[in-house]
Design a protein around this motif. Structure first.
Motif, PDB file in Angstrom:
ATOM      1  N   ARG A 179       4.050  38.969  73.890  1.00 58.12           N
ATOM      2  CA  ARG A 179       4.905  39.202  72.716  1.00 58.12           C
ATOM      3  C   ARG A 179       6.135  38.324  72.801  1.00 58.12           C
ATOM      4  NH1 ARG A 179       4.541  45.024  74.042  1.00 58.12           N
ATOM      5  NH2 ARG A 179       6.628  44.608  74.827  1.00 58.12           N
ATOM      6  N   ASP A 180       6.556  37.821  71.647  1.00 58.38           N
ATOM      7  CA  ASP A 180       7.839  37.119  71.581  1.00 58.38           C
ATOM      8  C   ASP A 180       8.946  38.150  71.635  1.00 58.38           C
ATOM      9  OD1 ASP A 180       6.876  34.479  71.340  1.00 58.38           O
ATOM     10  OD2 ASP A 180       6.420  34.836  69.222  1.00 58.38           O
ATOM     11  N   ARG A 197       8.875  34.330  77.434  1.00 55.72           N
ATOM     12  CA  ARG A 197       8.213  33.031  77.339  1.00 55.72           C
ATOM     13  C   ARG A 197       6.734  33.218  77.641  1.00 55.72           C
ATOM     14  NH1 ARG A 197      12.142  28.801  80.340  1.00 55.72           N
ATOM     15  NH2 ARG A 197      11.458  27.385  78.745  1.00 55.72           N
ATOM     16  N   ARG A 253      -1.562  32.901  75.797  1.00 52.65           N
ATOM     17  CA  ARG A 253      -1.456  31.799  74.835  1.00 52.65           C
ATOM     18  C   ARG A 253      -2.042  30.504  75.377  1.00 52.65           C
ATOM     19  NH1 ARG A 253       4.279  33.083  71.852  1.00 52.65           N
ATOM     20  NH2 ARG A 253       3.696  35.228  71.370  1.00 52.65           N
TER      21      ARG A 253
END
Length: 145
Positions: A91-92, A112, A117
């Protein structure tokens, strides 16, 4: 929790039929699976290039048993203890941590995400190639059903 992909299910299915991979196929299949997983591993390491410790602590695990089938990329929590907070469950946003263990002073740090991802673009390709490698190993072992 890790999701069981079609490639991992294929390894489990084959291991259950054979009870165990024949020793001559085991080392060959491990080499093939390592080659298949390297691209995703390099992608994850590239995503974490902002850290000096995370890329070196990231490794590829290969399982060819009934209980632990498939490929997994993991970060050694002792060599890079900051990796999990920075990943932040993909999650951002921000995570909070105390200042040098002082629980009376907390600070927010930007997350980060790098692990999921970095590996996500390779999920389908890797899954397809694992199924192909296990199928080839099954045919080489004389398995027809």
């Amino acid at each position: 929790m890790a999701q069981l992909t079609r490639g991992a299910a294929e390894i489990r299915w084959f291991a259950e039929r054979f009870d165990r991979f024949p020793s001559n196929l085991r080392s060959k299949l491990r080499r093939e699976l390592r080659g298949i997983g390297q691209r995703a591993l390099f992608s994850v390491r590239a995503q974490a290039a902002w850290s000096t410790r995370i890329p070196r602590a990231t490794r590829l695990k290969i399982g060819i048993s009934k209980t632990n089938p498939g490929l997994a990329i993991e970060v050694d929590r002792f060599r890079a203890p900051h990796a999990r907070p920075y990943e932040n469950n993909d999650r951002d946003g921000y995570f909070r941590a105390p200042l040098f263990g002082d629980r009376s002073r907390w600070f927010s740090h930007p997350a980060r995400p790098f692990l999921v991802r970095g590996a996500r673009p390779w999920f389908e390709t890797t899954d397809r190639e694992v199924i192909q490698a296990v199928g080839d190993a099954a045919r080489e072992a004389g398995f027809r059903g």
